[in-house]
Design an enzyme around this catalytic site. Structure first.
Site, PDB file in Angstrom:
ATOM      1  N   CYS A  26      31.566  22.266  49.644  1.00 20.60           N
ATOM      2  CA  CYS A  26      31.330  22.008  51.070  1.00 20.60           C
ATOM      3  C   CYS A  26      30.867  23.318  51.706  1.00 20.60           C
ATOM      4  O   CYS A  26      30.246  24.149  51.052  1.00 20.60           O
ATOM      5  CB  CYS A  26      32.575  21.440  51.733  1.00 20.60           C
ATOM      6  SG  CYS A  26      34.045  22.476  51.585  1.00 20.60           S
ATOM      7  N   HIS A 553      49.919  55.406  32.613  1.00 20.76           N
ATOM      8  CA  HIS A 553      49.334  54.399  33.510  1.00 20.76           C
ATOM      9  C   HIS A 553      48.930  53.180  32.685  1.00 20.76           C
ATOM     10  O   HIS A 553      47.920  53.201  31.973  1.00 20.76           O
ATOM     11  CB  HIS A 553      48.117  54.992  34.225  1.00 20.76           C
ATOM     12  CG  HIS A 553      47.619  54.186  35.388  1.00 20.76           C
ATOM     13  ND1 HIS A 553      46.918  53.012  35.233  1.00 20.76           N
ATOM     14  CD2 HIS A 553      47.725  54.392  36.724  1.00 20.76           C
ATOM     15  CE1 HIS A 553      46.608  52.537  36.424  1.00 20.76           C
ATOM     16  NE2 HIS A 553      47.077  53.350  37.341  1.00 20.76           N
TER      17      HIS A 553
END
Length: 633
Positions: A26, A553
């Site tokens: 849409c 990390h």
């Protein structure tokens, strides 16, 4: 945004192409009918860059993209090996069990979504014509007016034909038989016959006079019945006769049935709904506007707003005006105002950028990016938007504000829809909704997001001061002392140059090596103290007793997971020995979520040392506590 990559990610996260039964789009959303909704990774989709939000409504799995949805849809379809719907355009009806209400909303949404562009364009042209006439820039007696009026009115006058095609497509029946049914009831001879004052009958059965132009409900009921009639006839007709028999009998049964029973019934229902809504707005003062304006954004979330479209069209067709469209505008502008409040209040540069751009989009009438991308994300602004919509809607209802044409985008581009006696009240109501929502958002506030760069810097720098501790330890070591750093993870050792982040690959953060994990555990590589574990659990800071300041990390951009799939076992300030478990992470889920898991293990105060010496195991699998590299003082 790389639309092709985004479409591939979406296709994967909805369960793959084999899980897609049908997909349409849409104004702002990809609307999937999935074979199994449980296969879709809703949480990960919501975190995907380029996706504003995800919701399930009316049997559809909806992925909210925003203004670029059409281009993303094209990329999505191009990445699918089979078309998302059949060659005839017929929707494959969902085989999942739904309750009747969900089925109804799915049908209404699927029927109206494809035709919104036609209604929007025609409605905007009608609004422009009204503005030109009101400003005396064009005469309503001119030939130019006649032609423009026909362009604007065409889609609405012949709406039954357009709806017939769309409804038949959604129901999986022949679209062109549907169009023929719509054309028959709109034929000039039928229209003239029903408009005359004489009694009309068909093979002795009375035909009740009814107007079919610009109507919705009669043709929808007719096409719904036609889908069953067509399939029944097709089932019992020999293949050699189908082309001749099926359309002929379907038309001969449905068109008279529509004129005799369906049309009058549909007109009664439509007129009743329009009249009921009008009575509500005309007799309850501000209450109707308060309720609708305050809940309309919630109605959009459920997909129920499509159920209001036939009522709005019917009101304008029968009464010449509609009360609900202005209230929709108030709700839309309230979403825009709340997002502007986020822009004014937030200290996060990225949030401010998104909030400002989506506020402008909502002002233009497309609210999903603002609603899902900002207001619902921070929760309180969404509440402020509901309040703004209620206040603006109540004001409009109090003064009987009306829309006189149907347009697509109820925002700044759709102002021409309100041109008429109540135009000033419409403008004031929109402004009130916008301002109230912005002020309420700014006053009640919300939990802001920290700048991601600052968060990562804080993760890397640590939560407790380490400089003096490290410097003191280093100063006590003899020149040439070798400090071992052991592997904190099982996996393959790789140089930092292979890390897909310049902060690591260019050794901006520090020096060391990286490991591609094969297990989801992080243990201490040194003896010392944990000085930081990020709130998201993806990064660990350590200071060794020999003065090394280290950062482990896990993965790239895994801060965006906000702690999902990470389980820390220690906290800042805890003492560790080599091999002590610091955290665990779900390696499979992190990779499935689309994140790289390569893990830098670096010394951040490397300038305090003379050299880092590899252990000679690059591109080899190391075990926990196996020597990774040596730091030389």
């Amino acid at each position: 945004m790389d639309r092709n990559q985004l479409s591939k990610e979406i296709l994967t996260l909805v369960g793959g192409e084999e899980n897609v039964e049908q997909v349409i789009h849409c104004m702002t959303r990809l609307r999937f009918n999935l074979h199994d909704d449980k296969k879709a990774q809703k949480e990960q989709l919501q975190k995907t860059d380029g996706v504003m939000g995800v919701m399930e409504s009316g049997g559809q799995f909806q992925v909210i993209i925003g203004n670029d949805v059409a281009n993303v849809y094209k990329s999505l379809v191009s990445n699918m090996s089979k078309a998302p719907q059949s060659e005839t355009g017929a929707s494959t009806a969902s085989k999942k069990k739904q309750n009747p209400i969900s089925q109804l909303f799915d049908f209404i949404a699927g029927m109206f979504t494809p035709i919104l562009s036609a209604i929007t364009g025609a409605g905007m042209i009608k609004g422009i014509i009204a503005l030109l006439v009101a400003m005396h820039w064009m005469s309503d007696k001119s030939q130019t007016y006649t032609i423009l009026a026909a362009i604007g009115d065409g889609a609405f006058y012949f709406l039954p034909i357009i709806l017939a095609v769309s409804a038949a497509r959604k129901l999986g029946s022949n679209m062109f038989i549907g169009a023929a049914i719509g054309a028959s009831i709109l034929h000039p001879d039928i229209t003239a016959l029903l408009a005359s004052n004489v009694k009309v009958s068909f093979i002795g059965l009375p035909v009740t006079a009814a107007t079919y132009s610009s109507t919705v409900i009669p043709i929808v009921i007719a096409i719904w019945l036609a889908s069953y009639v067509e399939k029944f006839i097709d089932k019992y007709t020999h293949a050699s006769l189908k082309l001749l028999v099926v359309p002929t009998l379907t038309l001969l049964i449905i068109v008279p049935l529509t004129l005799i029973a369906v049309g009058p019934l549909g007109s009664i229902i439509g007129n009743g709904l329009s009249g009921g809504i009008s009575w509500l707005f005309e007799n309850t003062g501000a209450l109707a506007g308060l309720l609708l304006g305050g809940t309309f954004s919630l109605i959009i979330m459920t997909g129920m707003h499509y159920a209001l479209v036939p009522i709005m069209i019917g009101s304008i067709a029968t009464l010449g005006y509609d009360y609900m469209i202005p209230i929709m505008g108030a709700a839309n502008l309230a979403q825009a105002g709340a997002t502007l409040g986020v822009f004014l209040k937030s200290k996060n540069a990225k949030v401010k950028t998104v909030a400002f751009s989506t506020s402008l989009t909502a002002i233009m009438g497309v609210t999903e990016p603002a609603m899902y991308g900002v207001n619902m994300r921070f929760k309180k602004p969404f509440t402020a938007a509901l309040i703004g919509g209620a206040v603006g809607g109540g004001f409009m209802s109090l003064f009987g504000t009306k829309a006189y044409v149907v347009g697509g985008l109820v925002g700044l581009p759709g102002l021409a829809m309100f041109i008429g006696p109540t135009f000033l009240y419409a403008i004031l109501g929109l402004i009130i909704a916008f301002v109230v929502a912005a002020i309420v958002t700014y006053v009640i506030g919300f939990t802001d997001e920290k700048n991601e760069e600052a968060t990562q810097a804080a993760d890397a720098a640590g939560e407790i001061s380490t400089e003096e501790v490290a410097q003191s330890a280093i100063s006590s070591l003899p020149k040439g002392e070798k400090i071992p750093v052991f592997s904190p993870i099982v996996g393959e050792v790789k140089p930092l140059s292979e890390v897909n982040d310049p902060a690591f690959s260019q050794e901006i953060m520090g020096r060391g090596w990286a490991i591609e994990p094969s297990e989801g555990r992080v243990v201490s590589p040194v003896e010392g103290t944990v000085f930081s574990i990020s709130k998201s659990g993806h990064a660990v800071g350590l200071v060794s007793d020999s003065g090394l300041e280290m950062l482990i990390h896990v993965g790239m951009d895994t801060v965006k997971l906000k702690g999902l799939h990470f389980t820390p076992h220690l906290k800042a300030g805890d003492r560790v020995k080599v091999g002590d478990l610091i955290l665990e992470f779900d390696l499979v889920e992190i990779r499935k979520a689309g994140y790289e898991t390569i893990t830098p293990v670096i010394v951040t105060n490397v300038d305090q040392f003379s050299e880092l010496e590899p252990a000679g195991n690059q591109h080899k699998v190391v075990k926990e506590q196996e020597l990774l590299y040596t730091v030389i003082v």
